[in-house]
Write a protein that holds these residues in place. Sequence first.
Motif, PDB file in Angstrom:
ATOM      1  N   GLY A   1       0.806  -1.224   0.000  1.00 58.59           N
ATOM      2  CA  GLY A   1       0.000   0.000   0.000  1.00 58.59           C
ATOM      3  C   GLY A   1       0.833   1.265   0.000  1.00 58.59           C
ATOM      4  N   GLU A   2       0.283   2.294  -0.644  1.00 58.30           N
ATOM      5  CA  GLU A   2       0.981   3.569  -0.759  1.00 58.30           C
ATOM      6  C   GLU A   2       1.143   4.249   0.587  1.00 58.30           C
ATOM      7  N   LEU A   3       0.161   4.129   1.478  1.00 58.96           N
ATOM      8  CA  LEU A   3       0.268   4.755   2.789  1.00 58.96           C
ATOM      9  C   LEU A   3       1.463   4.190   3.547  1.00 58.96           C
ATOM     10  N   ALA A   4       1.649   2.877   3.511  1.00 55.55           N
ATOM     11  CA  ALA A   4       2.795   2.264   4.168  1.00 55.55           C
ATOM     12  C   ALA A   4       4.108   2.740   3.559  1.00 55.55           C
ATOM     13  N   THR A   5       4.145   2.835   2.231  1.00 51.64           N
ATOM     14  CA  THR A   5       5.350   3.315   1.548  1.00 51.64           C
ATOM     15  C   THR A   5       5.705   4.726   1.997  1.00 51.64           C
ATOM     16  N   GLN A   6       4.701   5.580   2.063  1.00 54.69           N
ATOM     17  CA  GLN A   6       4.934   6.961   2.485  1.00 54.69           C
ATOM     18  C   GLN A   6       5.363   7.028   3.954  1.00 54.69           C
ATOM     19  N   LEU A   7       4.764   6.205   4.805  1.00 53.72           N
ATOM     20  CA  LEU A   7       5.151   6.196   6.218  1.00 53.72           C
ATOM     21  C   LEU A   7       6.605   5.789   6.390  1.00 53.72           C
ATOM     22  N   ILE A   8       7.039   4.779   5.639  1.00 51.61           N
ATOM     23  CA  ILE A   8       8.440   4.353   5.716  1.00 51.61           C
ATOM     24  C   ILE A   8       9.369   5.477   5.279  1.00 51.61           C
ATOM     25  N   GLN A   9       9.027   6.127   4.173  1.00 48.98           N
ATOM     26  CA  GLN A   9       9.865   7.231   3.687  1.00 48.98           C
ATOM     27  C   GLN A   9       9.964   8.353   4.708  1.00 48.98           C
ATOM     28  N   ARG A  10       8.829   8.701   5.305  1.00 51.85           N
ATOM     29  CA  ARG A  10       8.845   9.787   6.283  1.00 51.85           C
ATOM     30  C   ARG A  10       9.534   9.359   7.575  1.00 51.85           C
ATOM     31  N   PHE A  11       9.404   8.091   7.947  1.00 54.05           N
ATOM     32  CA  PHE A  11      10.088   7.559   9.125  1.00 54.05           C
ATOM     33  C   PHE A  11      11.603   7.705   8.967  1.00 54.05           C
ATOM     34  N   LEU A  12      12.122   7.304   7.815  1.00 54.05           N
ATOM     35  CA  LEU A  12      13.558   7.398   7.569  1.00 54.05           C
ATOM     36  C   LEU A  12      14.034   8.847   7.475  1.00 54.05           C
ATOM     37  N   ALA A  13      13.192   9.702   6.899  1.00 53.82           N
ATOM     38  CA  ALA A  13      13.584  11.101   6.704  1.00 53.82           C
ATOM     39  C   ALA A  13      13.527  11.917   7.986  1.00 53.82           C
ATOM     40  N   GLU A  14      12.625  11.561   8.895  1.00 51.64           N
ATOM     41  CA  GLU A  14      12.391  12.377  10.084  1.00 51.64           C
ATOM     42  C   GLU A  14      12.942  11.766  11.373  1.00 51.64           C
ATOM     43  N   HIS A  15      13.447  10.555  11.329  1.00 53.69           N
ATOM     44  CA  HIS A  15      13.873   9.870  12.561  1.00 53.69           C
ATOM     45  C   HIS A  15      14.969  10.661  13.278  1.00 53.69           C
ATOM     46  N   PRO A  16      14.845  10.858  14.586  1.00 50.34           N
ATOM     47  CA  PRO A  16      15.849  11.651  15.310  1.00 50.34           C
ATOM     48  C   PRO A  16      17.244  11.029  15.310  1.00 50.34           C
ATOM     49  N   ALA A  17      17.352   9.724  15.007  1.00 49.53           N
ATOM     50  CA  ALA A  17      18.663   9.071  15.002  1.00 49.53           C
ATOM     51  C   ALA A  17      19.220   8.900  13.591  1.00 49.53           C
ATOM     52  N   ARG A  18      18.634   9.590  12.602  1.00 53.48           N
ATOM     53  CA  ARG A  18      19.022   9.350  11.213  1.00 53.48           C
ATOM     54  C   ARG A  18      20.463   9.748  10.911  1.00 53.48           C
ATOM     55  N   SER A  19      21.039  10.651  11.693  1.00 53.62           N
ATOM     56  CA  SER A  19      22.410  11.101  11.413  1.00 53.62           C
ATOM     57  C   SER A  19      23.460  10.402  12.275  1.00 53.62           C
ATOM     58  N   TYR A  20      23.052   9.384  13.029  1.00 53.79           N
ATOM     59  CA  TYR A  20      23.982   8.732  13.954  1.00 53.79           C
ATOM     60  C   TYR A  20      24.495   7.398  13.435  1.00 53.79           C
ATOM     61  N   GLY A  21      24.157   7.044  12.211  1.00 46.99           N
ATOM     62  CA  GLY A  21      24.647   5.795  11.652  1.00 46.99           C
ATOM     63  C   GLY A  21      23.999   4.551  12.227  1.00 46.99           C
ATOM     64  N   LEU A  22      22.841   4.701  12.854  1.00 49.25           N
ATOM     65  CA  LEU A  22      22.144   3.555  13.434  1.00 49.25           C
ATOM     66  C   LEU A  22      21.334   2.831  12.350  1.00 49.25           C
ATOM     67  N   PRO A  23      21.070   1.546  12.537  1.00 48.35           N
ATOM     68  CA  PRO A  23      20.386   0.741  11.491  1.00 48.35           C
ATOM     69  C   PRO A  23      18.887   0.978  11.480  1.00 48.35           C
ATOM     70  N   LEU A  24      18.454   2.111  10.956  1.00 50.08           N
ATOM     71  CA  LEU A  24      17.027   2.450  10.988  1.00 50.08           C
ATOM     72  C   LEU A  24      16.180   1.433  10.234  1.00 50.08           C
ATOM     73  N   GLU A  25      16.716   0.858   9.159  1.00 52.03           N
ATOM     74  CA  GLU A  25      15.944  -0.139   8.400  1.00 52.03           C
ATOM     75  C   GLU A  25      15.603  -1.347   9.265  1.00 52.03           C
TER      76      GLU A  25
END
Length: 326
Positions: free
Chosen positions: A179-203
């Motif tokens: 579903g497109e909603l899930a796809t968009q949520l994943i994209q926004r999760f990765l883009a907005e996650h507070p730990a995105r710049s710390y090299g943590l395994p967000l996936e």
Amino acid sequence: MRVTLEEVAARAGVSLATVSRVIGRRGAVAETTRLAVLEAIDELGYSRSTLLPEAPRRLVAVSAPGNPEYWQTQVCTRVATALQDHGLLITRPPVETDAAPLDIAIEAGAVALVTPTLTSLDTAIPCIRVDEQSASRTDGGTGDIIAARLDLGGGMTTAFEHLRAIGHRRIGLICNDTGELATQLIQRFLAEHPARSYGLPLEDWIAPVPKSFSGGSRAVLELKDATCTAVIVQSALQLHGALHGLRNRHLQVPRDMSLVGFGDSPTMRFTGPPATVLGIDVDGLSQALIDATLATLKITPTGLPSVPPVFRPRLYARGSTAAARQ
């Protein structure tokens, strides 16, 4: 043998969309083209439901996407009721999962599709829908009419800010596996996650699972084992499953795991404990779709807004989130 719109289009030498415009009496069609379509209808003996051109009211398809979220079904109900109040006939074919019901509605003379889906649909009639805020500002050539935009990125930021303020850093996501909603949520999760710049395994902190009780139950334990202390959950079924899965492992919410649901519903106030959620402005989205439909069908004198309204999910903090354990 039943004659189809495709056969009419082929006989007249025009597109299916043109046939739909002629039959639905909408949009500009050259007189010679209109006459060619009508002649093809007569020659082939094409017949339609008595709902159609002679009827004083027009038929509109108001459809929820496949396996809809609670807020999407509520939007559809409000839109259908309002459009009926304006004298329109309403049909409710599902979309995304099976094209046949919508095709039947179009053959019956539906002149527009109204849906709270985020997915671009290839239809022969105008598709009036919702889009994600970060999506392209144009229809991308699809012909879709974007009535409103849902700011999923802003909603995700709100959830992250709430969880960070109470000490959470390892935040996961449970979402649908399609579903497109899930796809968009994943994209926004990765883009907005507070730990995105710390090299943590967000996936590794994303668990796409079926929209089901068992899917949520399994996913929350996977994320718990991945050392997440808080999880954002897409659907109510998954959230109920997550609560059950944690209880079965003798873990408590929010002591051992904080949960944030996406989309509010009456059941969210009665989970154990009551669920913190990102609520969707159902009334606002519904009104935007209603206004866009009435403008598209020229029932109201006002035109479509040059910039669609944007709706950001609002956080309702309840008992399923608390300070992270140190």
